[in-house]
Design a protein around this motif. Structure first.
Motif, short mmCIF file in Angstrom:
data_model
loop_
_atom_site.label_atom_id
_atom_site.label_comp_id
_atom_site.label_asym_id
_atom_site.label_seq_id
_atom_site.Cartn_x
_atom_site.Cartn_y
_atom_site.Cartn_z
N GLU A 59 70.93 -51.36 -14.11
CA GLU A 59 70.78 -52.59 -13.32
C GLU A 59 72.10 -53.02 -12.69
O GLU A 59 73.18 -52.74 -13.22
N ASN A 60 71.98 -53.69 -11.54
CA ASN A 60 73.10 -54.38 -10.90
C ASN A 60 72.76 -55.86 -10.79
O ASN A 60 71.60 -56.23 -10.64
N SER A 61 73.78 -56.70 -10.86
CA SER A 61 73.60 -58.14 -10.62
C SER A 61 74.80 -58.63 -9.81
O SER A 61 75.87 -58.88 -10.37
N HIS A 62 74.60 -58.73 -8.50
CA HIS A 62 75.70 -59.10 -7.61
C HIS A 62 76.07 -60.57 -7.74
O HIS A 62 75.21 -61.42 -7.97
N LYS A 63 77.35 -60.84 -7.58
CA LYS A 63 77.87 -62.21 -7.58
C LYS A 63 78.47 -62.46 -6.19
O LYS A 63 79.04 -61.55 -5.57
N TYR A 64 78.37 -63.71 -5.72
CA TYR A 64 78.61 -63.97 -4.30
C TYR A 64 79.71 -64.99 -4.05
O TYR A 64 80.02 -65.83 -4.89
N THR A 65 80.27 -64.89 -2.86
CA THR A 65 81.18 -65.89 -2.33
C THR A 65 80.48 -66.59 -1.16
O THR A 65 79.43 -66.12 -0.69
N VAL A 66 81.07 -67.66 -0.65
CA VAL A 66 80.50 -68.33 0.52
C VAL A 66 80.44 -67.37 1.70
O VAL A 66 79.48 -67.39 2.49
#
Length: 320
Positions: free
Chosen positions: A280-287
Motif C-alpha cells: 500500500e501507499n498513502s500519499h501526504k500532501y502540501t498546498v
C-alpha cells in the motif's frame, strides 16, 4: 431508497489472475483492495481507534465545522460521496446540515460494496427520513460517467482515500471527475498533509502491532484465493515515509529465504531474505499538491479547511 447496481461480475478466475500477476511482478506487489476481507475490515476499524492513528480524530471535528460553513451550497443538490463505505463520516457531516436543507438533498453514495451501501442506506433512511437516497454500486475510478448530472452536484471524497492512488492515477481521476462536473459544482476532498515524519510513521507502526497484523492479513486472503502456503509469521511489517514521493509505503519483508507454492502455479514463487511485497501507499500532501490536483480537474481551489496544527485538510474545489 434505490440501489443501482453497475458493477460488472468479477469471477474468481479474474481475482486469481490478478494476484498471480502481482506476485510475479518485479518488485512483488499485492493490491490493497485485498486487505478488506471481514478480518481485515475489523482490524482496520481497530486501527482507526488507535492513539497513534491521528486522521479520524482530526477529520471528524473538521467535518462538523466545515459542514456548518457550507450549508448554503448544499441546498437543492445531489450530494455524491465517492467510496462511501460505512456512513460514519457523512452522518457527522449531515448532522450539521439543517433539516430544511436536507429535505432538498438527494444523497448518492457510490461504493464497490453493495452490502456496505445497503447497510448505510438503511441507517441513513432512519436517521434522515426527509432526505432522498440513491445508492450507486460502482467503482468511481472506472464508472465516473454514471454519476448523475441532472442537478447541481456536491462531491465528497473523505478520509484521504485519494492518497492510496499513484500520482498519475490521481491526476487521471481528477480529470475524469472534472469532466462530469458542471460549472459551480463542488468537491470537498479530504487530504492528509505533510508533517513531522515521526508523527506519520508512528501512525503506521502502532505500539500494539495492529497495523502489522492488518498488513499481514493480506497473505491469508491470498492463501484463500490461490491456495498458497504463505505464513504471515515469515514476514515483517515495514512502513516508512518515502520523502521523495511524499508517501507512506507499506511492505511485507521476508525474514528468510522462502519458496511459495500453489496448485495454480507451474513453478514456485521464491523470496530472498529481505525481499519485500509492496502492499500500500498513502500519499501526504502540501498546498501545492492540492492546487495541482484542482488544476488537473479544471477546478478552482476555493478554500482549505484545516485543524490548528494543519495535519489534515478538507479542500473545497469549484468547477470553473
Amino acid at each position: 431508497m434505490i440501489i443501482e447496481d453497475l458493477m460488472p461480475e468479477i469471477g474468481e478466475s479474474s481475482i486469481k489472475e490478478k494476484l498471480v500477476a502481482c506476485l510475479k511482478s518485479d518488485p512483488k506487489t499485492l493490491p490493497c483492495m485485498f486487505f478488506y476481507d471481514p478480518a481485515g475490515s475489523e482490524l482496520f476499524e481497530k486501527i482507526t481507534k488507535l492513539e497513534e492513528y491521528y486522521p479520524p480524530k482530526i477529520e471528524i471535528p473538521l467535518l462538523r465545522s466545515t459542514a456548518r460553513k457550507l450549508n448554503s451550497d448544499l441546498k437543492d443538490c445531489n450530494l455524491v460521496e465517492l467510496g462511501s463505505g460505512d456512513c460514519s463520516k457523512i452522518s457527522v457531516f449531515l448532522d450539521e446540515v439543517p433539516e430544511e436543507v436536507r429535505q432538498t438533498i438527494v444523497y448518492y453514495p457510490m461504493d464497490v460494496s453493495r452490502e456496505a451501501l445497503e447497510k448505510s442506506a438503511r441507517i441513513l433512511r432512519k436517521r434522515y427520513p426527509e432526505m432522498g437516497i440513491h445508492g450507486v454500486n460502482a467503482d468511481f475510478l472506472e464508472h465516473m460517467e454514471t454519476i448523475p448530472g441532472n442537478r447541481k452536484k456536491f462531491f465528497c471524497f473523505f478520509g484521504s482515500t485519494i492518497g492510496n492512488l499513484t500520482e498519475l492515477r490521481t491526476m487521471e481521476f481528477m480529470r475524469h471527475l472534472g469532466d462530469v462536473m458542471n460549472s459551480n459544482d463542488r468537491l470537498l476532498l479530504g487530504v492528509d498533509m505533510v508533517k513531522d515524519i515521526t508523527v506519520i510513521e508512528r501512525a503506521y507502526n502502532d505500539s500494539r502491532g495492529i497495523t502489522a497484523e492488518f498488513n499481514k492479513n493480506i497473505l491469508k486472503v491470498t492463501n484463500n484465493h490461490l491456495g498458497t502456503n504463505f505464513n504471515p509469521d515469515d514476514f515483517e511489517h515495514l512502513a516508512f515515509f518515502n520523502k521523495e514521493l511524499s508517501r507512506i509505503e507499506m511492505h511485507l519483508k521476508a525474514k528468510k529465504d522462502l519458496e511459495i507454492t500453489s496448485p495454480l502455479l507451474n513453478e514456485s514463487i521464491t523470496f530472498k531474505r529481505g525481499e519485500t511485497i509492496h502492499t500500500e501507499n498513502s500519499h501526504k500532501y502540501t498546498v501545492d499538491h492540492i492546487s495541482k490536483m484542482a488544476d488537473a480537474g479544471g477546478l478552482s481551489l476555493a478554500n482549505i479547511y484545516a485543524d490548528g496544527k494543519k495535519w489534515f485538510s478538507l479542500a473545497e474545489m469549484v468547477k470553473r
